[in-house]
Design an enzyme around this catalytic site. Structure first.
Site, short mmCIF file in Angstrom:
data_model
loop_
_atom_site.label_atom_id
_atom_site.label_comp_id
_atom_site.label_asym_id
_atom_site.label_seq_id
_atom_site.Cartn_x
_atom_site.Cartn_y
_atom_site.Cartn_z
N ASP A 95 3.19 -4.84 -27.06
CA ASP A 95 2.60 -5.36 -25.83
C ASP A 95 1.65 -6.52 -26.13
O ASP A 95 1.99 -7.39 -26.92
CB ASP A 95 1.86 -4.23 -25.09
CG ASP A 95 1.83 -4.44 -23.59
OD1 ASP A 95 0.83 -5.00 -23.11
OD2 ASP A 95 2.80 -4.08 -22.91
N HIS A 149 -3.87 -5.23 -21.08
CA HIS A 149 -2.63 -4.54 -20.72
C HIS A 149 -2.21 -3.54 -21.79
O HIS A 149 -1.93 -2.37 -21.51
CB HIS A 149 -1.53 -5.58 -20.48
CG HIS A 149 -0.29 -5.07 -19.85
ND1 HIS A 149 0.83 -4.73 -20.58
CD2 HIS A 149 0.04 -4.84 -18.56
CE1 HIS A 149 1.79 -4.33 -19.77
NE2 HIS A 149 1.34 -4.38 -18.53
N SER A 184 5.02 -0.78 -15.92
CA SER A 184 4.37 -0.90 -17.23
C SER A 184 3.60 0.36 -17.59
O SER A 184 3.51 0.72 -18.77
CB SER A 184 3.38 -2.07 -17.23
OG SER A 184 4.01 -3.29 -17.47
#
Length: 477
Positions: free
Chosen positions: A167, A204, A413
């Site tokens: 990621d 994230h 996600s």
């Protein structure tokens, strides 16, 4: 004017990749992004055949120059993929690329004879909230409890399940969170811009790692910053980056991937095919996000879960809304989505505790759900104006908030690490050493059900997850 998130994100990604002219596809519709003037082919004799075929086709195809067809770079190591330039990428606008479309058409007859694809666009692969985001994070007080809450499973180094997250990397203060005290990996290259404002999608990877650790504390989580560049990467580079991620620490039990792209096809991505073939020979289970386009179009590599040979290797994950009863409005869907988990308004770590950080919203919310849902979805709530959106009366002042720890965030996600954690938890609880067997048995034994587009689907709900009230934000229809 209503916000247009895909086009807003096109501009955002283009700014992050200034040396790669991009187009929207297919043609001028907003479904995926790709590199202008370039196609992909397998290296060696097949690439030469593609070059010759495209050049011959362009000789008789008005407006396209056969002399421009040439290799654009060497093969990318183990992926065996070559970029072939078919036009000047600086020509034309972003509404599709006729030269690339012509090159694809020129190979159809040969592909039919060969029984497999020989040429492809060079798509942009992005984190699953990027090209069409579920939403942007919402700050919460430092005392806000995580949701899902941490499970009570003790950590045991001898039996801990290895989870690799590919990621955006980790925020520098991630170990201030007890759940992430053991988490290793790459730090984000730039959490904030030159003005000290948190960058879009910063945190994230940290948020995802926190969700894995909450659902399955008996895990060794490693985060690789493969997608640090605004969460986007060329397909021609992505396969090699996946190889590099597993090379660094070895093939994990579970690979959690919240990135991908659609491509208008049903046979996978040329640029990751070598990695997916290698994956089949390993024991690793790939848990991959289904994407946030509100579409039934296959999203890769998650949709490999529906292809022969990969059904036991890949679990594709769609997002349930905050009450768990149905799909989140933004979630992709279809028979290729194998599992569904909470993915709306989850709570987890975004930044460390050292210093509060400002964030400027990039996307405005809508008056109505952009997908036609009637519940209080993330399209509409909480209300804010974004820097990338321009209403009819002119640019609005973007809303700014402060983050100093936890956040709520939505997207496939985040449903993905929930499922990765549930598989890891199953391995610990049942003393199952095979992650693929654990994934299959978890789905087979699961009794949870949600309704998605009129169909019952398997809903994997963590025991420590708290659903929203049916009549609250994110609740029922």
């Amino acid at each position: 004017m209503a916000p247009q998130r895909f086009r807003e994100q096109f501009a955002q990604i283009q700014r992050s990749m200034p040396d790669v002219p991009l187009a929207m596809g297919p043609d001028d519709t907003g479904e995926f992004l790709y590199e202008k003037g370039v196609v992909l082919a397998r290296d060696g004799e097949e690439a030469r055949l593609v070059e010759d075929t495209v050049r011959e086709h362009f000789t008789t195809f008005a407006g396209l120059d056969p002399d421009r067809v040439r290799r654009a770079g060497p093969r990318t190591n183990r992926t065996g993929i070559t970029r072939i330039r078919v036009a000047d990428p600086g020509e034309g606008g972003a509404e599709g690329d006729p030269a690339v479309a012509g090159a694809l058409r020129s190979l159809r007859t040969l592909e039919g004879r060969a029984g497999r694809r020989m040429v492809s666009r060079n798509h942009i692969v992005s984190i699953a909230v990027n090209a069409c985001p579920g939403d942007e994070p919402v700050p919460l007080p430092r005392t806000a409890p995580p949701n899902p809450a941490p499970a009570a499973t003790p950590y045991d180094a001898a039996t801990a399940v290895g989870v690799l997250v590919v990621d955006t990397g980790l925020v520098r203060d991630h170990r201030d969170w007890p759940l992430l005290a053991r988490t290793d990996g790459d730090l984000e290259t730039d959490e904030c811009d030159e003005d000290g404002v948190l960058r879009q999608y910063s945190g994230h990877g940290t948020f995802i790692a926190g969700l894995v650790a909450a659902v399955a504390p008996n895990t060794d989580v490693t985060v690789r910053g493969t997608l640090n560049d605004a969460g986007a990467i060329l397909e021609s580079e992505f396969g090699e980056k996946l190889f590099e991620a597993v090379d660094e620490g070895g093939w994990p039990d579970i690979l959690s991937l919240s990135a991908g792209t659609s491509n208008g096809r049903t046979d996978g991505l040329l640029g990751v095919h070598a990695f997916m073939e290698e994956l089949r020979t390993r024991r690793t289970l790939l848990v991959a996000a289904a994407g946030n386009n509100g579409s039934a179009t296959p999203f890769w590599p998650a949709a490999y879960a529906d292809l022969p040979g990969w059904q036991d290797t890949v679990v594709s994950v769609g997002a349930l809304r905050a009450d768990g009863a149905g799909a989140a409005c933004f979630s992709n869907h279809g028979p290729w989505v194998r599992a569904w988990a909470p993915g709306e308004r989850l709570t987890g770590p975004l930044t460390g505790f050292t210093t509060p950080v400002p964030y400027v919203y990039q996307h405005s919310t809508y008056d109505d759900c952009r997908y036609g849902f009637s519940y209080a979805c993330t399209c509409r709530h909480p209300r804010h104006s974004g820097a990338l959106s321009e209403p009819a009366e002119g640019p609005a002042k973007a809303d700014q908030v402060m983050f100093e720890g936890p956040a709520q965030w939505s997207g496939t996600s985040f449903a993905t690490p929930v499922v990765a954690g549930l598989v890891a938890s199953y391995m610990t609880d049942r003393r199952e050493g095979d992650p693929r067997a654990a994934g299959g048995r978890l789905l087979a034994e699961n009794t949870g059900v949600a309704e998605v587009r009129g169909e019952d689907v398997p809903a994997l709900l963590p025991p420590t997850w708290t659903p929203a009230a049916a009549d609250g934000p994110g609740g029922g229809e």
